[in-house]
Design a protein around this motif. Structure first.
Motif, PDB file in Angstrom:
ATOM      1  N   LYS B 115       0.922  -1.401   0.295  1.00  0.00           N
ATOM      2  CA  LYS B 115       0.334   0.180   0.093  1.00  0.00           C
ATOM      3  C   LYS B 115       1.108   1.042  -0.215  1.00  0.00           C
TER       4      LYS B 115
ATOM      5  N   ARG C  50      -9.692  -0.325   8.243  1.00  0.00           N
ATOM      6  CA  ARG C  50      -9.826  -2.069   7.414  1.00  0.00           C
ATOM      7  C   ARG C  50     -11.202  -0.867   6.422  1.00  0.00           C
ATOM      8  N   ASP C  76      -3.547   0.865   7.931  1.00  0.00           N
ATOM      9  CA  ASP C  76      -2.910   0.157   6.667  1.00  0.00           C
ATOM     10  C   ASP C  76      -1.490   0.479   6.656  1.00  0.00           C
ATOM     11  N   LYS C 165      -7.075   0.602  -1.615  1.00  0.00           N
ATOM     12  CA  LYS C 165      -7.386  -0.203  -1.122  1.00  0.00           C
ATOM     13  C   LYS C 165      -8.131  -0.870  -0.342  1.00  0.00           C
ATOM     14  N   ASN C 169      -6.866  -4.579   0.209  1.00  0.00           N
ATOM     15  CA  ASN C 169      -7.416  -5.393   1.593  1.00  0.00           C
ATOM     16  C   ASN C 169      -8.598  -7.120   0.685  1.00  0.00           C
TER      17      ASN C 169
END
Lengths: 213, 213, 213
Positions: B115, C50, C76, C165, C169
């Motif tokens: 990330k 998250r 993160d 993101k 994830n």
């Protein structure tokens, strides 16, 4: 459980008698999952250490080759000497490593490094193993270090230890909803039970806990 | 297969002609999976190296940016110079990296580090790449090192090598039962076949093996 | 979002009032998933970072124990001082860590190292945390470093940041077909939209971009 070799080596790997011309029929049978497990006869030797509900620490010196390497991967933790010798050696016999490595090595060693080791069959030492994540830590006397950790764990609530082994073995491979539900289910089974109450009481009273097992 | 740049760089990434005002219609088509693959046109450039049954080693010098970075991640192993420059650069164009990185980077680089690299688009070198797991190892001449490993692998049973690539590409993402069954299925297909018998015989007779491919 | 402790510590963990004899009934309710989430009340404190669509950077100094450790894992990225103190401390209370660690720790820390930390409850520092992957990087002033990264990210297309993101994830835990489809779906939603066109224009015209959020 502390798992270690009897003598100067951990385990040298495959029993070459399986290459006997009369073996093939027995081989076919040994490839089928055993009752109560997803693992077959060969896989069981490594996977059984994951199935056992208590922690298993592997103490490695000398060589851990082929099947011996995979048995070590099946343990919860691996303590090794810096000089120990490791190899994913099956390619030497024209075979793939098939003792559960696809379940035990994930999350432990990156696939590019595992492929290099497995394609080449090369021998590497404890220092390399640490840098690739294959062993948990290095010690001059891994057996003594493993016994020390085992003693420390034995002083904790056995219910919590079993619950954590179950959580980390299964939870990493479940989807989020199932993993979170597993956490809640295990915790609900611990909260308020005698060993958990004793852990709290002993800590607040600053005395050693006494657990039932 | 040894994959390398033609010249001083590995690959500088995106062809900016895709930002042409006439591109959108072609873009929509190129987002659909191609026949016989889960990957679309762009993903294919990186994922094809995973689909190919033989090992692919990537030799990196100069820059590996954006799409070039993702093509490198699709290889089985990555050898790099310490000075090579890497970047997950798509954010520069207001885009996400979409050439299979969610399948190739898992197990290779931790999500927090990925990330940071992807959100910032920052440039990092081979040393950083090694410490984050992005490259397998560093070499002054990655192409020569890759050829050496390729030659070593070429001396092993091609059946076992193909089986291991298949096992490690698929097995890490299957549940335990399916992963163990895949191991057994691949091994059953190798055991007792000519190349496997030749590997055993050559080892016991201490001579170089001769494999059929 | 930059997440940090108010004072000299990040978070010391569990509120021991949950061990109150009157707690059990409330406990049972708090173990159920909350509306719109897979996470229950306790898990939510870590998992919410998250679920939030924007990047969350955790700045850690002092102690991050037990629940505090798990909240940090939900971010993160984690920036820490070398001297910060960490512990997976729940075993001290006869409990398992159950605030989403099985979803947040996967891909971050290897199971053998996590088991050792969780079984023993031992305290480790920022240097150890970095070597095990628990923190992203070390800084003398993690808050200042986190603000610097946050500012850098704030200069990028907010659509691309949110998309990445989401991709990292979810994509790491999907099968290949689903992960590749997710990449294509997110990218299709970005391509040709105002913020993406602005990113390209600003880069080609060598000026700072102006994004709409």
């Amino acid at each position: 459980i502390v798992l270690h070799g009897n003598g100067d080596n951990f385990c040298a790997g495959i029993d070459t008698s399986i290459f006997d011309p009369n073996f093939p029929r027995k081989f076919a049978d040994s490839m089928k999952p055993q009752p109560g497990s997803h693992a077959n006869l060969f896989q069981r030797a490594a996977c059984v250490w994951r199935e056992i509900p208590v922690p298993v620490i592997c103490a490695i010196k000398g060589v851990a080759f082929g099947g011996g390497f995979q048995i070590a991967l099946g343990a919860d933790m691996r303590y090794s000497t810096p000089e120990a010798k490791f190899s994913v050696m099956e390619v030497k016999w024209g075979l793939i490593p098939d003792m559960g490595i696809s379940t035990t090595a994930r999350h432990i060693i990156a696939p590019d490094r595992l492929k290099e080791l497995a394609f080449s069959g090369r021998i590497f030492n404890g220092e390399d193993a640490l840098s690739m994540g294959v062993v948990t830590s290095l010690h001059p006397d891994p057996y003594a270090a493993a016994m020390l950790t085992a003693t420390e764990i034995a002083g904790r609530s056995p219910d919590a230890i079993r619950g954590m082994k179950r959580l980390f073995n299964s939870g990493f491979d479940l989807d989020d909803a199932a993993a979170l539900a597993l956490e809640a289910r295990i915790q609900s089974g611990l909260m308020g039970r005698p060993n958990q109450v004793e852990a709290v009481a002993a800590n607040l009273e600053k005395r050693p806990p006494e657990f039932d097992d």
